[in-house]
Design a protein around this motif. Structure first.
Motif, PDB file in Angstrom:
ATOM      1  N   GLY A   1       0.780  -1.225   0.000  1.00 35.05           N
ATOM      2  CA  GLY A   1       0.000   0.000   0.000  1.00 35.05           C
ATOM      3  C   GLY A   1       0.812   1.276   0.000  1.00 35.05           C
ATOM      4  N   GLN A   2       2.132   1.165  -0.085  1.00 35.49           N
ATOM      5  CA  GLN A   2       2.984   2.353  -0.083  1.00 35.49           C
ATOM      6  C   GLN A   2       3.660   2.505  -1.447  1.00 35.49           C
ATOM      7  OE1 GLN A   2       5.367   3.047   3.517  1.00 35.49           O
ATOM      8  NE2 GLN A   2       4.561   1.132   4.342  1.00 35.49           N
ATOM      9  N   ARG A   3       4.174   3.699  -1.700  1.00 32.45           N
ATOM     10  CA  ARG A   3       4.934   3.926  -2.927  1.00 32.45           C
ATOM     11  C   ARG A   3       6.254   3.185  -2.828  1.00 32.45           C
ATOM     12  NH1 ARG A   3       6.961   8.521  -3.618  1.00 32.45           N
ATOM     13  NH2 ARG A   3       7.067   8.440  -5.893  1.00 32.45           N
ATOM     14  N   ASN A   4       6.595   2.469  -3.871  1.00 31.24           N
ATOM     15  CA  ASN A   4       7.812   1.655  -3.844  1.00 31.24           C
ATOM     16  C   ASN A   4       8.710   1.912  -5.044  1.00 31.24           C
ATOM     17  OD1 ASN A   4       7.525  -0.002  -1.377  1.00 31.24           O
ATOM     18  ND2 ASN A   4       5.648  -0.712  -2.382  1.00 31.24           N
ATOM     19  N   SER A   5       8.666   3.157  -5.548  1.00 30.63           N
ATOM     20  CA  SER A   5       9.628   3.541  -6.574  1.00 30.63           C
ATOM     21  C   SER A   5      11.021   3.581  -5.945  1.00 30.63           C
ATOM     22  CB  SER A   5       9.279   4.910  -7.137  1.00 30.63           C
ATOM     23  OG  SER A   5       9.426   5.902  -6.122  1.00 30.63           O
ATOM     24  N   LEU A   6      12.038   3.669  -6.784  1.00 38.18           N
ATOM     25  CA  LEU A   6      13.402   3.729  -6.260  1.00 38.18           C
ATOM     26  C   LEU A   6      13.587   4.961  -5.379  1.00 38.18           C
ATOM     27  CD1 LEU A   6      16.204   2.497  -6.132  1.00 38.18           C
ATOM     28  CD2 LEU A   6      16.771   3.692  -8.265  1.00 38.18           C
ATOM     29  N   ASP A   7      13.051   6.105  -5.812  1.00 44.54           N
ATOM     30  CA  ASP A   7      13.174   7.316  -4.993  1.00 44.54           C
ATOM     31  C   ASP A   7      12.462   7.153  -3.647  1.00 44.54           C
ATOM     32  OD1 ASP A   7      14.761   8.914  -6.605  1.00 44.54           O
ATOM     33  OD2 ASP A   7      13.070   9.694  -7.746  1.00 44.54           O
ATOM     34  N   ALA A   8      11.253   6.555  -3.666  1.00 46.97           N
ATOM     35  CA  ALA A   8      10.506   6.364  -2.423  1.00 46.97           C
ATOM     36  C   ALA A   8      11.248   5.434  -1.478  1.00 46.97           C
ATOM     37  CB  ALA A   8       9.117   5.811  -2.730  1.00 46.97           C
ATOM     38  N   LEU A   9      11.852   4.389  -2.008  1.00 40.92           N
ATOM     39  CA  LEU A   9      12.600   3.445  -1.167  1.00 40.92           C
ATOM     40  C   LEU A   9      13.862   4.092  -0.614  1.00 40.92           C
ATOM     41  CD1 LEU A   9      12.205   0.181  -3.265  1.00 40.92           C
ATOM     42  CD2 LEU A   9      11.176   0.669  -1.043  1.00 40.92           C
TER      43      LEU A   9
ATOM     44  N   VAL B   1      18.657   6.092   2.177  1.00 42.36           N
ATOM     45  CA  VAL B   1      19.698   6.045   1.156  1.00 42.36           C
ATOM     46  C   VAL B   1      19.773   7.403   0.473  1.00 42.36           C
ATOM     47  CG1 VAL B   1      20.418   4.995  -1.032  1.00 42.36           C
ATOM     48  CG2 VAL B   1      19.450   3.572   0.787  1.00 42.36           C
ATOM     49  N   ASP B   2      20.937   7.998   0.424  1.00 42.58           N
ATOM     50  CA  ASP B   2      21.120   9.332  -0.148  1.00 42.58           C
ATOM     51  C   ASP B   2      21.020   9.262  -1.675  1.00 42.58           C
ATOM     52  OD1 ASP B   2      21.810  11.891  -0.846  1.00 42.58           O
ATOM     53  OD2 ASP B   2      23.907  11.742  -0.197  1.00 42.58           O
ATOM     54  N   ASN B   3      19.975   9.875  -2.231  1.00 41.25           N
ATOM     55  CA  ASN B   3      19.807   9.905  -3.687  1.00 41.25           C
ATOM     56  C   ASN B   3      19.881  11.326  -4.235  1.00 41.25           C
ATOM     57  OD1 ASN B   3      17.388  10.865  -2.691  1.00 41.25           O
ATOM     58  ND2 ASN B   3      16.114   9.778  -4.183  1.00 41.25           N
ATOM     59  N   SER B   4      20.606  12.188  -3.531  1.00 48.49           N
ATOM     60  CA  SER B   4      20.672  13.593  -3.935  1.00 48.49           C
ATOM     61  C   SER B   4      21.378  13.774  -5.275  1.00 48.49           C
ATOM     62  CB  SER B   4      21.393  14.418  -2.856  1.00 48.49           C
ATOM     63  OG  SER B   4      22.694  13.898  -2.613  1.00 48.49           O
ATOM     64  N   ARG B   5      22.174  12.781  -5.707  1.00 51.85           N
ATOM     65  CA  ARG B   5      22.864  12.884  -7.000  1.00 51.85           C
ATOM     66  C   ARG B   5      21.945  12.546  -8.163  1.00 51.85           C
ATOM     67  NH1 ARG B   5      27.117   8.562  -6.804  1.00 51.85           N
ATOM     68  NH2 ARG B   5      25.455   7.507  -5.645  1.00 51.85           N
TER      69      ARG B   5
ATOM     70  N   LEU C   1      23.720   3.923 -14.524  1.00 48.62           N
ATOM     71  CA  LEU C   1      24.749   3.573 -13.547  1.00 48.62           C
ATOM     72  C   LEU C   1      24.408   4.092 -12.157  1.00 48.62           C
ATOM     73  CD1 LEU C   1      27.354   2.073 -13.203  1.00 48.62           C
ATOM     74  CD2 LEU C   1      28.606   4.160 -13.785  1.00 48.62           C
ATOM     75  N   ILE C   2      23.972   5.330 -12.043  1.00 48.23           N
ATOM     76  CA  ILE C   2      23.627   5.846 -10.720  1.00 48.23           C
ATOM     77  C   ILE C   2      22.424   5.110 -10.151  1.00 48.23           C
ATOM     78  CG2 ILE C   2      22.144   7.717 -11.549  1.00 48.23           C
ATOM     79  CD1 ILE C   2      23.260   9.391  -9.207  1.00 48.23           C
ATOM     80  N   ASP C   3      21.460   4.723 -11.008  1.00 44.36           N
ATOM     81  CA  ASP C   3      20.304   3.975 -10.523  1.00 44.36           C
ATOM     82  C   ASP C   3      20.710   2.590 -10.041  1.00 44.36           C
ATOM     83  OD1 ASP C   3      18.755   6.126 -11.093  1.00 44.36           O
ATOM     84  OD2 ASP C   3      17.551   5.174 -12.662  1.00 44.36           O
ATOM     85  N   ALA C   4      21.646   1.952 -10.733  1.00 46.16           N
ATOM     86  CA  ALA C   4      22.133   0.642 -10.297  1.00 46.16           C
ATOM     87  C   ALA C   4      22.856   0.758  -8.955  1.00 46.16           C
ATOM     88  CB  ALA C   4      23.052   0.035 -11.356  1.00 46.16           C
ATOM     89  N   GLN C   5      23.642   1.810  -8.785  1.00 41.78           N
ATOM     90  CA  GLN C   5      24.352   2.009  -7.518  1.00 41.78           C
ATOM     91  C   GLN C   5      23.377   2.272  -6.374  1.00 41.78           C
ATOM     92  OE1 GLN C   5      26.793   5.226  -8.900  1.00 41.78           O
ATOM     93  NE2 GLN C   5      28.478   3.896  -9.542  1.00 41.78           N
ATOM     94  N   LEU C   6      22.353   3.101  -6.635  1.00 44.91           N
ATOM     95  CA  LEU C   6      21.350   3.366  -5.606  1.00 44.91           C
ATOM     96  C   LEU C   6      20.554   2.111  -5.279  1.00 44.91           C
ATOM     97  CD1 LEU C   6      19.976   6.851  -6.740  1.00 44.91           C
ATOM     98  CD2 LEU C   6      21.354   6.366  -4.712  1.00 44.91           C
TER      99      LEU C   6
END
Length: 235
Positions: free
Chosen positions: A131-139, A145-149, A156-161
């Protein structure tokens, strides 16, 4: 165990409409540790990128004109992932595009599932956080997890995150080595040295929205219990 965290970028959302890969990116983990090995390539898709995909990735058609086609990199790519477990967010999307490229170029390499097992972190997240948002940004936000980049979606950055998100989501599945050992066949445990935590434990606090949902759930339990539920009494 050897795992490859994989992400792709494409010209559009539907492989059945002839959309193609424009980027493949992978990072390697062995026994849940990032090794520093990675594989990344852009691809010439021989077609235009949809406007929506261009806005999301920042990749322009002109940038891809001198990039290799999938057939030129397929052997190197398959050698990198061969025999590993692939960790992918919304795996059916990426695997669908990869299998379509393998079929289009008639590489004789079969399908991705012929050489790798696949773990879908989106399915895992939906099970753990229903029932929650489970996009990469939401997770990333939920797990600290710092996703400020991540100004744009890049393979590549998405794989690292995603590697960081996966490790955070599954950290409770790994037995912590705190200096204990089994001493006898009766499974007695003795302390062989001081217990020292190498990192400060991460405390995940509930958001205001999650607290509100929790209170609503307790209200429903109170009604079903014809009074105050056990959780209210314990509180």
């Amino acid at each position: 165990m050897r795992q490859i965290v994989l992400d792709t970028e494409t010209t559009g959302l539907e492989v059945r409409q002839g959309h193609r890969l424009v980027e493949i990116a992978c990072v390697e983990m062995v026994e849940r540790r990032l090794t520093g090995r990675q594989y990344q390539t852009y691809l010439n898709p021989d077609r235009a990128i949809d406007e929506g995909a261009r806005l999301v990735t920042g990749i322009e058609d002109e940038f891809l004109l001198d990039k290799p086609r999938f057939a030129e990199v397929v052997d190197e790519f398959l050698a990198f992932i061969d025999g590993a477990e692939l960790v992918i967010h919304n795996a059916s999307f990426d695997i669908g595009f990869l299998d379509a490229e393998l079929a289009r170029w008639q590489t004789g390499s079969g399908r991705i599932s012929d050489r790798c097992s696949v773990l879908d972190t989106l399915a895992m997240a939906r099970e753990r956080y229903p029932g929650q948002r489970n996009s990469l940004d939401a997770l990333c936000k939920r797990l600290g997890v710092d996703n400020s980049r991540r100004d744009l979606h890049g393979g590549l950055i998405d794989a690292q995150l995603l590697a960081d998100v996966y490790l955070a989501m599954t950290s409770g599945q790994v037995a912590l080595d705190l200096g204990f050992e089994q001493a006898t066949q009766r499974h007695e445990v003795v302390v062989t040295g001081p217990v020292v935590l190498q990192v400060r434990p991460f405390v995940l606090l509930a958001s205001p929205d999650e607290l509100l949902q929790h209170e609503r759930r307790l209200d429903a339990l109170d009604k079903s219990a014809d009074g105050q539920s056990v959780w209210r009494r314990l509180g």
